[in-house]
Motif scaffolding. Structure first.
Motif, mmCIF file in Angstrom:
data_model
loop_
_atom_site.group_PDB
_atom_site.id
_atom_site.type_symbol
_atom_site.label_atom_id
_atom_site.label_comp_id
_atom_site.label_asym_id
_atom_site.label_seq_id
_atom_site.Cartn_x
_atom_site.Cartn_y
_atom_site.Cartn_z
ATOM 1 N N PHE A 144 36.349 39.266 36.679
ATOM 2 C CA PHE A 144 36.018 39.304 38.099
ATOM 3 C C PHE A 144 36.749 38.225 38.884
ATOM 4 O O PHE A 144 37.070 38.417 40.053
ATOM 5 C CB PHE A 144 34.501 39.173 38.303
ATOM 6 C CG PHE A 144 33.777 40.448 38.043
ATOM 7 C CD1 PHE A 144 33.796 41.471 38.974
ATOM 8 C CD2 PHE A 144 33.082 40.644 36.868
ATOM 9 C CE1 PHE A 144 33.137 42.661 38.737
ATOM 10 C CE2 PHE A 144 32.417 41.830 36.622
ATOM 11 C CZ PHE A 144 32.442 42.841 37.564
ATOM 12 N N ASN A 145 37.028 37.092 38.257
ATOM 13 C CA ASN A 145 37.758 36.040 38.940
ATOM 14 C C ASN A 145 39.207 36.453 39.180
ATOM 15 O O ASN A 145 39.768 36.170 40.241
ATOM 16 C CB ASN A 145 37.699 34.746 38.124
ATOM 17 C CG ASN A 145 38.215 33.559 38.898
ATOM 18 O OD1 ASN A 145 38.068 33.493 40.113
ATOM 19 N ND2 ASN A 145 38.806 32.615 38.185
ATOM 20 N N GLU A 146 39.813 37.131 38.219
ATOM 21 C CA GLU A 146 41.212 37.552 38.359
ATOM 22 C C GLU A 146 41.372 38.730 39.301
ATOM 23 O O GLU A 146 42.444 38.914 39.875
ATOM 24 C CB GLU A 146 41.786 37.898 36.984
ATOM 25 C CG GLU A 146 41.975 36.684 36.101
ATOM 26 C CD GLU A 146 42.405 37.046 34.707
ATOM 27 O OE1 GLU A 146 42.351 38.252 34.351
ATOM 28 O OE2 GLU A 146 42.771 36.129 33.963
ATOM 29 N N SER A 147 40.334 39.543 39.485
ATOM 30 C CA SER A 147 40.458 40.707 40.367
ATOM 31 C C SER A 147 40.430 40.313 41.839
ATOM 32 O O SER A 147 40.895 41.072 42.682
ATOM 33 C CB SER A 147 39.344 41.708 40.081
ATOM 34 O OG SER A 147 38.095 41.179 40.458
ATOM 35 N N GLY A 148 39.908 39.143 42.179
ATOM 36 C CA GLY A 148 39.921 38.664 43.556
ATOM 37 C C GLY A 148 38.926 39.361 44.470
ATOM 38 O O GLY A 148 39.096 39.354 45.688
ATOM 39 N N GLU A 149 37.894 39.969 43.941
ATOM 40 C CA GLU A 149 36.910 40.685 44.754
ATOM 41 C C GLU A 149 35.944 39.748 45.466
ATOM 42 O O GLU A 149 35.426 40.070 46.520
ATOM 43 C CB GLU A 149 36.076 41.618 43.870
ATOM 44 C CG GLU A 149 36.846 42.718 43.208
ATOM 45 C CD GLU A 149 35.967 43.529 42.270
ATOM 46 O OE1 GLU A 149 34.739 43.417 42.363
ATOM 47 O OE2 GLU A 149 36.519 44.254 41.446
#
Length: 73
Positions: A57-62
């Protein structure tokens, strides 16, 4: 009120923790602590899974990471 607390004691000592009395009288340290090792392995696997999900979730930037994302800030 004391009967209430004696009832809680009876529930835990005589019913819920009764299977653990088997491990208390074992001669082997590894055998007696096997349930602790099982819980530690389950906890470690859960932590690794949770950290992996947080990384995804941190890498997806949501997520909104701005300081003013809450009105009280």
């Amino acid at each position: 009120m004391s009967k209430f607390f004696y009832g809680i004691e009876d529930l835990f000592v005589n019913y819920l923790f009764a299977p653990l009395d088997f491990f208390r009288f074992m001669d082997s340290w590894w055998g007696a602590n096997s349930i602790n090792w099982i819980f530690m392995i389950i906890g470690f696997v859960a932590m690794v899974y949770w950290m992996g999900q947080l990384k995804i979730f941190n890498e997806s930037g949501e997520e909104d990471k701005s300081i003013s994302s809450h009105s009280y800030l």
